[in-house]
Scaffold this active site. Structure first.
Site, PDB file in Angstrom:
ATOM      1  CG  ASP A 156      -1.821   1.265   1.310  1.00 51.26           C
ATOM      2  OD1 ASP A 156      -2.365   1.668   0.337  1.00 51.26           O
ATOM      3  OD2 ASP A 156      -2.278   1.378   2.343  1.00 51.26           O
ATOM      4  CG  ASP A 158      -1.789   7.947   0.816  1.00 51.83           C
ATOM      5  OD1 ASP A 158      -1.305   8.816   1.199  1.00 51.83           O
ATOM      6  OD2 ASP A 158      -2.132   7.401  -0.070  1.00 51.83           O
ATOM      7  CG  ASP A 342      -2.175   2.443   6.275  1.00 51.63           C
ATOM      8  OD1 ASP A 342      -2.481   2.288   5.037  1.00 51.63           O
ATOM      9  OD2 ASP A 342      -2.677   3.496   7.147  1.00 51.63           O
TER      10      ASP A 342
END
Length: 412
Positions: A156, A158, A342
């Site tokens: 991922d 961000d 996240d």
């Protein structure tokens, strides 16, 4: 530097001892302290009615906040834990019964919290828990699992490769992180899987040798050096609608200070990280007022962001499967996918790995959360440390016929 942080996930479907509530038709439903167990059925249903009334007044944003996967075990009140000796609810239990019983034990909690699925999956509610340790602390175990297999990396952006920042347009990754990702891509096929527009995340990362899956996997492109680069855009027909809704959202939300509408090509993001919490409900109503006329779009929630996506069966998990198939690993037992993310949207990928019984899911978080991931890392700094150790292990593997993961020294 390694850590011993644990991420906690519920063990669903494991019954705890206890008598069934009379007339419920369920056996072994729960075991409470005597004060709670002695309450009459009449009082139970009176409380149920009161809880239902409170729930009706619970705003959509309050329910969203209650279901946000940020509650940590440390955040649970000690009195909450003390109220239970064991607490397990069967999957067939009626939501109303769950709400009524929870209202008896936690009368101070809003009904919208008690009714949320996240509350019923929260780590401190269950007598059986599975802990997911730090991927750094368990690196040897991960390295051993990759023996004889081809690692494929999924990352991922961000909150994983870059820190979460107030301005989404300023979510830059560090040069050190970029160098780490570049090294990883030299050893393993590597993909960035993000909710961002593919072109935007590519500009952030700036590495042409990677695969990029933007818009939550609805816009996939392979390395630019490959003339037969992978291309997948399963939601192309929604582009005119997305553009139309984007303009409406920008106009609708301009009266909410701090709101930021981002066009990610195949999906839209309404960021409210910079919005006063007192105006969250108002912003939510603005978004709902727009989307109600577009049933072909669905509304979901991430970390301080509303996501509007096409209502198709496609997510980061589907993107992971598509990329594995494109790389020739669709039905292969000789591959070890490693996915690091996240956000709750990354759970779709973690679930795919669990269902395959193959791969390593790593959740980036500083607090305990429900997750289908197997391990955890605290922040992008630990992500970079993990990537560097993986590269070092790969180099040692190539130079030694029988490499030992213990040969690696943690970086400090």
């Amino acid at each position: 530097m390694t850590t011993s942080q644990d991420v906690v996930v519920s063990e669903m479907g494991i019954g705890a001892g206890g008598a069934a509530m009379p007339g419920s038709g369920a056996t072994g439903l729960f075991a409470c302290r005597s004060a709670a167990g002695a309450m009459s059925m009449r009082q139970t249903y009176l409380d149920l009615a009161a809880a239902a009334a409170r729930s009706a007044s619970c705003t959509w944003v309050e329910a969203m906040r209650a279901s946000s996967p940020t509650r940590s075990r440390a955040g649970a009140a000690a009195s909450d834990v003390d109220e239970l000796t064991a607490w397990m609810v069967s999957s067939s239990t009626l939501p109303s019964l769950r709400l009524a019983t929870a209202a008896l034990l936690w009368p101070s909690r809003p009904a919208c919290v008690l009714a949320s699925n996240h509350f019923w999956g929260s780590s401190y509610l269950w007598s059986e828990q599975r802990k997911h340790p730090s991927a750094l602390g368990k690196f040897e175990q991960i390295a051993a699992a990759s023996k004889g297999k081809k690692i494929v990396m999924f990352l991922d952006y961000d909150g994983t490769l870059s820190p979460i920042v107030a301005n989404p347009d300023a979510a830059y990754m560090s040069d050190a992180m970029r160098a780490a990702v570049r090294d990883v891509a030299k050893h393993f096929p590597t993909a960035i899987v993000s909710g961002r527009c593919r072109d935007k995340v590519y500009n952030f990362v700036g590495l042409s040798e990677l695969y990029y899956a933007g818009s939550h996997g609805m816009d996939i492109k392979g390395p630019s050096s490959n003339p037969e680069s992978v291309l997948c855009q399963p939601a192309s027909e929604f582009l005119p609608v997305i553009d139309e809704v984007y303009k409406l959202l920008v106009e609708k939300t301009k009266s909410t200070p701090g709101a930021n509408v981002e066009n990610n090509k195949f999906c839209l993001s309404v960021h409210f990280r910079c919005v006063d919490e007192k105006r969250w409900n108002f912003l939510a109503e603005q978004v709902k007022a727009v989307i109600k006329d577009y049933p072909m779009l669905k509304l979901t929630q991430g970390r301080k962001v509303f996501e509007l996506r096409p209502s198709i069966m496609w997510d980061k998990g589907k993107a992971l499967e598509f990329l594995l198939e494109s790389l020739g690993f669709a039905n292969s037992s000789d591959v070890l996918p490693v996915y690091i993310g996240d956000d709750r949207t990354d759970e779709d990928a973690f679930k795919v790995l669990r269902e395959r019984g193959q791969g390593v899911g790593i959740l980036v978080t500083k607090s305990a959360k429900e997750t289908s991931a197997s391990f955890s890392l605290q922040d992008p700094g630990e992500v970079m440390e993990f990537l560097l150790r993986l590269v070092e292990w790969s180099r040692i593997s190539r130079s030694s016929p029988s490499p030992s993961p213990s040969m690696l020294r943690p970086r400090v």
